[in-house]
Structures are given as structure tokens and as C-alpha cells.
Scaffold this motif. Structure first.
Motif, PDB file in Angstrom:
ATOM      1  N   UNK A 153       4.283  38.190   0.624  1.00 61.76           N
ATOM      2  CA  UNK A 153       2.981  37.969   1.232  1.00 61.76           C
ATOM      3  C   UNK A 153       2.384  39.321   1.637  1.00 61.76           C
ATOM      4  N   UNK A 203       0.702  42.070   3.692  1.00 62.62           N
ATOM      5  CA  UNK A 203       0.512  42.362   5.110  1.00 62.62           C
ATOM      6  C   UNK A 203      -0.957  42.695   5.361  1.00 62.62           C
ATOM      7  N   UNK A 204      -1.378  42.512   6.583  1.00 68.69           N
ATOM      8  CA  UNK A 204      -2.777  42.786   6.912  1.00 68.69           C
ATOM      9  C   UNK A 204      -2.880  43.738   8.093  1.00 68.69           C
ATOM     10  N   UNK A 225      -3.381  45.104   3.204  1.00 73.70           N
ATOM     11  CA  UNK A 225      -2.778  46.403   2.944  1.00 73.70           C
ATOM     12  C   UNK A 225      -3.069  46.828   1.508  1.00 73.70           C
ATOM     13  N   UNK A 252      10.420  48.913   4.480  1.00 68.84           N
ATOM     14  CA  UNK A 252      10.824  48.924   5.889  1.00 68.84           C
ATOM     15  C   UNK A 252      11.481  47.605   6.275  1.00 68.84           C
ATOM     16  N   UNK A 253      10.944  46.494   5.759  1.00 73.11           N
ATOM     17  CA  UNK A 253      11.522  45.180   6.075  1.00 73.11           C
ATOM     18  C   UNK A 253      12.933  45.064   5.503  1.00 73.11           C
ATOM     19  N   UNK A 288      15.243  47.087   7.653  1.00 74.06           N
ATOM     20  CA  UNK A 288      15.502  46.420   8.929  1.00 74.06           C
ATOM     21  C   UNK A 288      16.491  45.268   8.747  1.00 74.06           C
TER      22      UNK A 288
END
Lengths: 175, 82
Positions: free
Chosen positions: B1, B3-4, B20, B31-32, B35
């Protein structure tokens, strides 16, 4: 008897709400743009959380959309034990906010930028973050931005994932 | 999805939501993933600690704890193997 400041001083002091927004849907970045240069100081207040699966997320910030300069962030945090962080990266580390694993707990952050519109000195941010009690409960930090240009934009984001819907950001202009 | 970015214009008060760019999205996805790996590594380390506590408890009180040294060594090998 009450003590009041002189009328001239009282008239010169003011606090204006420059922005106040609550996310209707999750967003990875919150951008405060076109910040007027007519106040003495800025105070940004954050209330919200991160959508990631972990317990906490790193709250980050950039001035003026500058992703090249190194922001030196230094601070202390209360975790399971007191510790410090010393971070030099192309973003400032404001502190640590609660994430989905501890939802719907709230974290709050207050970022102060004194003389944000000045053009003589490099800019410094000062942040206090408070939140989840059984992980990172509190942190304070300072962020040195190697630029003397006035602050016209602030971006908030995390190390990963989104700010959840309901996250609120308020920007105040002081003086 | 995708990102905004939620943008608030502090002069006009106008609020907009922007997708984005492709580069920003790639960075966000990376980054996700990082993490998620950190969270998994932390969980594995917690598991090793729990097993270590079991072994220590077994040494202190052999009658009530599970002296599963093999389990500890196995868990350590898993983490080191990562």
C-alpha cells in the motif's frame, strides 16, 4: 493585589495557532509547510502513536525538508534503565513513541525551536517525549541543525510504518 | 500500500494528502522490513534469555526446574546462525 505586566509588554506577547490537524487516515509523514516567519519562537505539540507491530517507534524530524545535512541528536531516555542516545544522521531523533503493540496508549511530544526565523545562528530543537509507561516512558533530547536559515517547514516521521489515525499535531507561534 | 504524507500549510490552513513518490515508497518499504527483522531478532534474543534463566534455575534448584542445556545451546546456535 495582582501583579500585571506593563500594557506594552502584554500587548507584545501573543501565541497563535499556526496549524492544528488530526489525521483522518494513517500517514507516514506529517508536513508542516509555509511556516510564517513573523513569530519569535515555535512550539510543536504531538499526540499520537505509530502503527508498527513493535512496542515503540523512533520519532524523527527534519527542518526545511533537508535530508542531506547531519542533525546531531543527543538525549537521555528512561527505558527499563536510564540510557542515552547520540545520533548523527540526516534526520533528528526526537524520542520514542508508543506503537501498535501497546495501542491505544498515547505518546506526546513537545518540540521547541527558539528564534526559528533568525538567520544568524544555527538552529536547535529541544524535545521532550512521554508515553508508554512499561517501555520507553520519557526522553529528552536536543537536535543541532547546521543551518542558519529560518525554519519554514517541519516534517515528522518514524523509523518505519505510519502515524495512526487520530494522531494530532499542533504548531504554535509565540511572541 | 502506498504511504502518504499529510501536509498542513501553516499560512493558508489548507490540508492535503499526497502519495509518496516511488523513491520515498521504496525507502519506507525498506525501513518497514528492517523494523520487522529487528522485532524478530529481539524476540529470538528474549527466547534465549528465557532459556538461559531456565538453565540457571535448574542449577540452583535441580528438583523443580528443567535442566535443558541442549535447548539453550540450540537457541544460541539459531541466533548466532542469523
Amino acid at each position: 493585589m495582582s501583579i500585571r505586566p506593563p500594557a506594552a509588554v502584554a500587548a507584545a506577547q501573543s501565541v497563535a495557532v499556526l496549524a492544528d490537524s488530526t489525521l483522518g487516515v494513517a500517514a507516514a509523514t506529517i508536513t508542516l509547510s509555509a511556516i510564517p516567519q513573523t513569530y519569535k519562537h515555535l512550539r510543536l505539540m504531538f499526540s499520537g502513536a505509530n502503527s508498527g507491530a513493535g512496542a515503540v517507534a523512533e520519532l524523527r524530524m527534519r527542518f526545511n525538508n533537508d535530508s542531506v545535512s547531519t542533525y546531531n541528536s543527543q538525549g537521555s531516555k528512561i527505558y527499563s534503565a536510564a540510557s542515552v542516545f547520540d545520533n548523527g544522521a540526516t534526520y533528528a531523533v526526537l524520542g520514542y513513541i508508543t506503537a501498535a503493540a501497546s495501542a491505544p496508549r498515547q505518546s506526546i511530544a513537545v518540540l521547541d525551536v527558539a528564534d526559528y526565523a533568525g538567520t544568524t545562528l544555527n538552529k536547535v530543537g529541544l524535545t521532550i517525549v512521554g508515553g508508554r509507561a512499561d517501555a520507553v516512558a520519557w526522553s529528552s533530547s536536543t537536535h543541532n541543525f547546521p543551518s542558519s536559515v529560518g525554519i519554514t517547514r517541519i516534517d515528522l516521521f518514524c523509523d518505519a510504518d505510519n502515524f495512526i489515525a487520530g494522531t494530532r499535531v499542533t504548531l504554535l507561534g509565540v511572541g | 500500500m502506498t504511504a502518504v504524507r499529510h501536509v498542513i500549510d501553516c499560512t493558508t490552513g489548507e490540508e492535503t494528502v499526497e502519495d509518496f513518490t516511488a523513491d520515498e515508497q521504496a525507502a519506507a518499504d525498506a525501513a518497514s522490513a528492517l523494523a520487522a527483522k529487528d522485532a524478530a531478532d529481539r524476540a529470538a534474543a528474549d527466547d534465549v534469555l528465557a532459556k538461559a534463566r531456565q538453565v540457571i534455575a535448574a542449577k540452583l534448584d535441580p528438583d523443580t526446574a528443567d535442566p535443558s542445556t541442549d535447548a539453550l545451546l540450540s537457541a544460541l546456535a539459531t541466533v548466532v546462525g542469523d
